[in-house]
Design an enzyme around this catalytic site. Sequence first.
Site, PDB file in Angstrom:
ATOM      1  N   CYS A 247     -44.161 -35.490-132.103  1.00 36.20           N
ATOM      2  CA  CYS A 247     -42.739 -35.154-132.092  1.00 36.20           C
ATOM      3  C   CYS A 247     -41.916 -36.280-131.444  1.00 36.20           C
ATOM      4  O   CYS A 247     -41.870 -37.378-131.967  1.00 36.20           O
ATOM      5  CB  CYS A 247     -42.549 -33.806-131.404  1.00 36.20           C
ATOM      6  SG  CYS A 247     -40.969 -33.051-131.787  1.00 36.20           S
ATOM      7  N   LEU A 248     -41.301 -36.050-130.281  1.00 36.00           N
ATOM      8  CA  LEU A 248     -40.538 -37.127-129.637  1.00 36.00           C
ATOM      9  C   LEU A 248     -41.461 -38.313-129.357  1.00 36.00           C
ATOM     10  O   LEU A 248     -41.075 -39.478-129.491  1.00 36.00           O
ATOM     11  CB  LEU A 248     -39.886 -36.630-128.343  1.00 36.00           C
ATOM     12  CG  LEU A 248     -38.950 -37.635-127.666  1.00 36.00           C
ATOM     13  CD1 LEU A 248     -37.648 -37.786-128.452  1.00 36.00           C
ATOM     14  CD2 LEU A 248     -38.638 -37.223-126.224  1.00 36.00           C
ATOM     15  N   HIS A 331     -46.038 -30.527-135.021  1.00 30.86           N
ATOM     16  CA  HIS A 331     -46.863 -30.084-133.902  1.00 30.86           C
ATOM     17  C   HIS A 331     -48.239 -29.632-134.364  1.00 30.86           C
ATOM     18  O   HIS A 331     -48.396 -28.491-134.775  1.00 30.86           O
ATOM     19  CB  HIS A 331     -46.175 -28.926-133.173  1.00 30.86           C
ATOM     20  CG  HIS A 331     -45.087 -29.372-132.258  1.00 30.86           C
ATOM     21  ND1 HIS A 331     -45.329 -29.731-130.952  1.00 30.86           N
ATOM     22  CD2 HIS A 331     -43.762 -29.557-132.466  1.00 30.86           C
ATOM     23  CE1 HIS A 331     -44.188 -30.111-130.386  1.00 30.86           C
ATOM     24  NE2 HIS A 331     -43.217 -30.015-131.288  1.00 30.86           N
ATOM     25  N   ASP A 333     -50.394 -28.890-132.505  1.00 28.14           N
ATOM     26  CA  ASP A 333     -50.756 -27.893-131.500  1.00 28.14           C
ATOM     27  C   ASP A 333     -50.209 -26.516-131.841  1.00 28.14           C
ATOM     28  O   ASP A 333     -50.462 -25.548-131.128  1.00 28.14           O
ATOM     29  CB  ASP A 333     -50.219 -28.324-130.136  1.00 28.14           C
ATOM     30  CG  ASP A 333     -48.735 -28.681-130.193  1.00 28.14           C
ATOM     31  OD1 ASP A 333     -48.376 -29.581-130.983  1.00 28.14           O
ATOM     32  OD2 ASP A 333     -47.933 -28.070-129.470  1.00 28.14           O
TER      33      ASP A 333
END
Lengths: 357, 1064
Positions: A247-248, A331, A333
């Site tokens: 992500c970021l 993600h 995750d």
Amino acid sequence: MSKRLLILEDGTIFEGEALGANLDVTGELVFNTGMTGYQESITDQSYNGQILTFTYPIVGNYGVNRDDYESIHPTCKAVVVHEAARRPSNWRMQMSFDEFLKSKNIPGITGVDTRAITKIVREHGTMKASLVQARDEVDHQMSQLQATVLPTNQVETSSTATAYPSPNTGRKVVVVDFGLKHSILRELSKRECNLTVVPYNTSAKEILEMEPDGVMLTNGPGDPTDVPEAIEMIKEVQGKIPIFGICLGHQLFSLANGATTYKMKFGHRGFNHAVREVATGRIDFTSQNHGYAVSSENLPEDLMITHVEINDNSVEGVRHKYFPAFSVQFHPDAAPGPHDASYLFDDFMDLMDNFKK
Amino acid sequence: MPKRNDIKKIMIIGSGPIIIGQAAEFDYAGTQACLALKEEGYEVVLVNSNPATIMTDREIADTVYIEPITLEFVSKILRKERPDALLPTLGGQTGLNMAMELSKTGILEELNVELLGTKLSAIDQAEDRELFKELCESINEPLCASDIATTVEEAINIADKIGYPIIVRPAFTMGGTGGGICDTEEELREIVANGLKLSPVTQCLIEESIAGYKEIEYEVMRDSADNAIVVCNMENFDPVGVHTGDSIVFAPSQTLSDNEYQMLRDASLNIIRALKIEGGCNVQLALDPNSYEYRVIEVNPRVSRSSALASKATGYPIAKMSAKIAIGMTLDEIINPVTNKTYAMFEPALDYVVAKIARFPFDKFENGDRHLGTQMKATGEVMAIGRNIEESLLKAVRSLEIGVFHNEMTEAIEADDEKLYEKMVKTQDDRLFYVSEAIRRGIPIEEIADLTKIDIFFLDKLLYIVEIENQLKVNIFEPELLKTAKKNGFSDREIAKLWNVTPEEVRRRRQENKIIPVYKMVDTCAAEFESSTPYFYSTYEWENESKRSDKEKIIVLGSGPIRIGQGVEFDYATVHCVKAIQALGKEAIVINSNPETVSTDFSISDKLYFEPLTFEDVMNVIDLEEPLGVIVQFGGQTAINLAEPLSKAGVKILGTQVEDLDRAEDRDLFEKALQDLDIPQPPGATATNEEEAVANANKIGYPVLIRPSFVLGGRAMEIINNEKDLRDYMNRAVKASPEHPVLVDSYLQGQECEVDAICDGKEVLLPGIMEHIERAGVHSGDSMAVYPPQNLSQAIIDTIVDYTKRLAIGLNCIGMMNIQFVIYEEQVYVIEVNPRASRTVPFLSKVTNIPMAQLATQMILGENLKDLGYEAGLAPTPDMVHVKAPVFSFTKLAKVDSLLGPEMKSTGEAMGSDVTLEKALYKSFEAAKLHMADYGSVLFTVADEDKEETLALAKDFAEIGYSLVATAGTAAFLKENGLYVREVEKLAGGEDEEGTLVEDIRQGRVQAVVNTMGNTRASLTTATDGFRIRQEAISRGIPLFTSLDTVAAILKVMQSRSFTTKNI
């Protein structure tokens, strides 16, 4: 029940009932299309400073439990729902949605046309909004809203201030916290990684001194160009230690290698985004929460695109051609969302092991 | 992967006649599949024996065969058509079983026909319990502890190991037929014995009971590139134990946390990947409400009823995508037809709640066993969409058309506490109403949750509804509360009741306070992407998304849930009406509440409103759309019943006007109309009480046909032979009153026939006359019908044509009407006129090649027959003979009497066409799965009044080599008349079945059963004996005949197939 107003930057006002904590806030208005996972979303630090609208009309059905936190102190500004379930039911439930919001000091509004709000955001792009008590001074509140400049230090406010360990018996991984979701730690822990979580502004030198097997760049809120120190750190670490960015973290990794990022019209927030792995054609449904993306144009020669979103073709993952480093926009995750891409954590393990050899 | 170019011609097998567990959803799936394949440029050959389907229309496939779905006929078609491939996964279990059978005979290999979609080996793996168990074990997916039994003794051993209660599931049966939950060994013996018989592979699964678990379904798809998606998941209101087809279902799941949702998603995808499904698939799971424990219940490796529901619930067209996957395309290259922007590789996000409630046939089958279990019993279902549970649930409740407008039912209100508790614990079709009543009586929802295992989340929604009711009662006309009630799905009618005002008053106050619904779009993506789907539902919110166009528009009312008497035929007519409107350049808007059908496919009409068919809900759409008018003729009695209130509210009804509809439907007005037109009808009268009924019957003369006024499908209709029975009927079957009179008609036991007519106001077209095989007394929907008529004299035909013209013109029919005649002693009488499209429209349209519903729509919209090139009068008859045969679902419904009478009992129909009557009859029997063995024994047990007629039939059976078996009375009579008969013992009410005819049936010593009861109310013993005999025949799958006319018909077939063997 007391009335609240959701005032949009474009002048639209929605009236609804108060939910959660009792305070007035201003933030960036976004929407999430997930039909489950509100607890994970609200506690996701990537929503730092944002007013989160749920498109699914009833929120809170299964309450809030002890396990599904993605951070302990969520920094999401406010939530907007169509209806909050008054009698949640689930065997893991600890408290209701409303109780949870109150305990985390997050205000909310219920009883509003969330589909209409979503359409406004879709058409005009993400915009500023205020959630306030219904009073007579709407004009004043509107001009306040328009004058508000939203903060750009979200990462600073979401990241841990000091480093801490999360010990296990396996590979040593430094996790650079830009506003990390606990599920990243869970996935690494599941693979027995011995973790040290460090603040977002930890220097390359400090990281290299720890001699980790790998560095994990986490998710986090806001515009990646607001975190230049991290970009500098990555430039120095890459090539020396295997890197995995999410992500970021993915955006920062790309920036560190000369790519550019841009603000999307209304972002990707939800978990039905289909992503294609370019090399194999494999498609996974992914959990996403981002308002910025890596531009596919002028991508530096050092990076190759590994994943793309199948509908808007946005960049969803890159890999360094020469260094052991890769990153994804989504993600793997999950939490909330599908587990389709969790194999990427295994790839990270392989990357670390191969680099050692 | 792009679509395959090595195949050109594809054959699709449909699902055949409609039965419980396999209904209109397969017409929807099949139609979508045919169109999808044609769209991709393939030549499509379709086989389906059910004429009452859109898929069997000429425009849907390139070549359509309405032939029996049996090895004999499908093989013949394969040899003739030589398709490159066969797609079997869209025709329900019938299509799959047929494909398996074909594959086993080797014909597919011989003709080099490839099977598309999921491989047969995978289907076997999914449906054969042992193979499925092995698969699940290999991929670590938990199943209930279970084992396969092939004998009753094995079953008992397995059950002893697992422990009771035990669930029995026979392999390869439809809708879970023959399954059940057993608490004791005795129950187990009975259910397993029957299950083994019903299972084509003689297997039953004996399984651990997980009662109380949540039942969750995932509708998943996979393509050949291993892309897999979840289209939708659903959560049952009723916990595990009630067949999902019978359960109240919500989509998406409501009480699952993301953890649980993803865990079950992983399991579902894990399974379809292991099975290598190519297309749609349904995975049913059970989740422990107190842990992460779950079990895989079963997998349907094909499109199913649930996939139709999921398609309508999400907008994602599963069957269409399955067809495209079957020809090699992958999900990431097919465009999502809803957004037209994104790809089909997409998991829909809903921003509404969908509720589905099943429609049961127990209003017709009053004696039927209403307990719900693993055997599906519903004939149809309704779906409703709302922005919360309360709204979608209450909208669904009032869509059911069971006389309720709220989750409130008189029987429940009147029930004592004891009954209330029993109704809550032992699940029946009406449990929702008893649970709601319990909450109204103040029983805590915690207690109810404990008793019923229904999640307290759902019970709290019912509690909230009750709280709103209570507030409404004490806050009359309060606008904020009115708004709350509307947001939570309350009907105007319910609010009116609580306020003690008229619904019109509530409507007026709503409008004054600007509390009017908005319409939201179903777009698969929760508004994330722009869509232009013309698919809407009402809710009370801020933004209205349904924009009125400038085009002239017409609203077509659908027919609601499928029930006995109002089946898929009406959906067929609705779809044709839409097509005709569109052809005339106008906008066609459909309102309907049935998720199974073609008419609720948003691509059929210009706009679809998925709404209850009540005055309020329809009126709200009309307020927004301001149509030219509303067409009510094609949506069965549902739509016709709305004509009057709509018309009173100033809405223009197109076609035949309300006062003329009344003249056909109101008994007295109809009688007067017939007198005026000088058309005879069987003498009759109305009665408002018992004495009046008796007096009238004496005047008319017995036998009389008696029924309540204004009913569909002959509900509570009986033939009565004497005063005693009449008095009994008046006390038992109806509550007659001046508002609800009873009709007493002379019962003329003659030849029945029926006509559908199309009229433009001046000229009348009769596409054809259908002659019934069974004489009057058997409901027309349950009769076999022959076209063209075989036994009518020209004079009779002329009379029928003349009466039809007079009636159509005299009743100012514009559009369509259906007339039923009885011919008694060479005199034609009119029994009934239905001022609307009837259930014979699809059959007659297909055999005459006149697009009747479309033509009628053109009349309704002002065209005339002459201009369209149709000549008035009876259309010329073709050379072929066509037979329509009824199909029943008695195997699914315990305690329902299969004896045919004036009440309709069939759930579907099949058709047989050929050059001779005998051949057509044979095909229709085969298509209806009424297969008569070529030799063996025929058992006769008939009423005294039928003995004479039976003799002739028995003689003919003996002549062509069948042996005769009969019970004492019948046997004596046949013996007296020189026939050789083996006599079997009657049951005589006894429990002991040894040596009786029941044992004969059970042991397979009988190949057909002929049982009649006569018109005189039989003694209790005879009645129960007859019932048990019929049950036995049905559960053994032995052809059963309760009308001698049907026997004569099948005899004709067997005679035509038999060669004479005569000594010299």
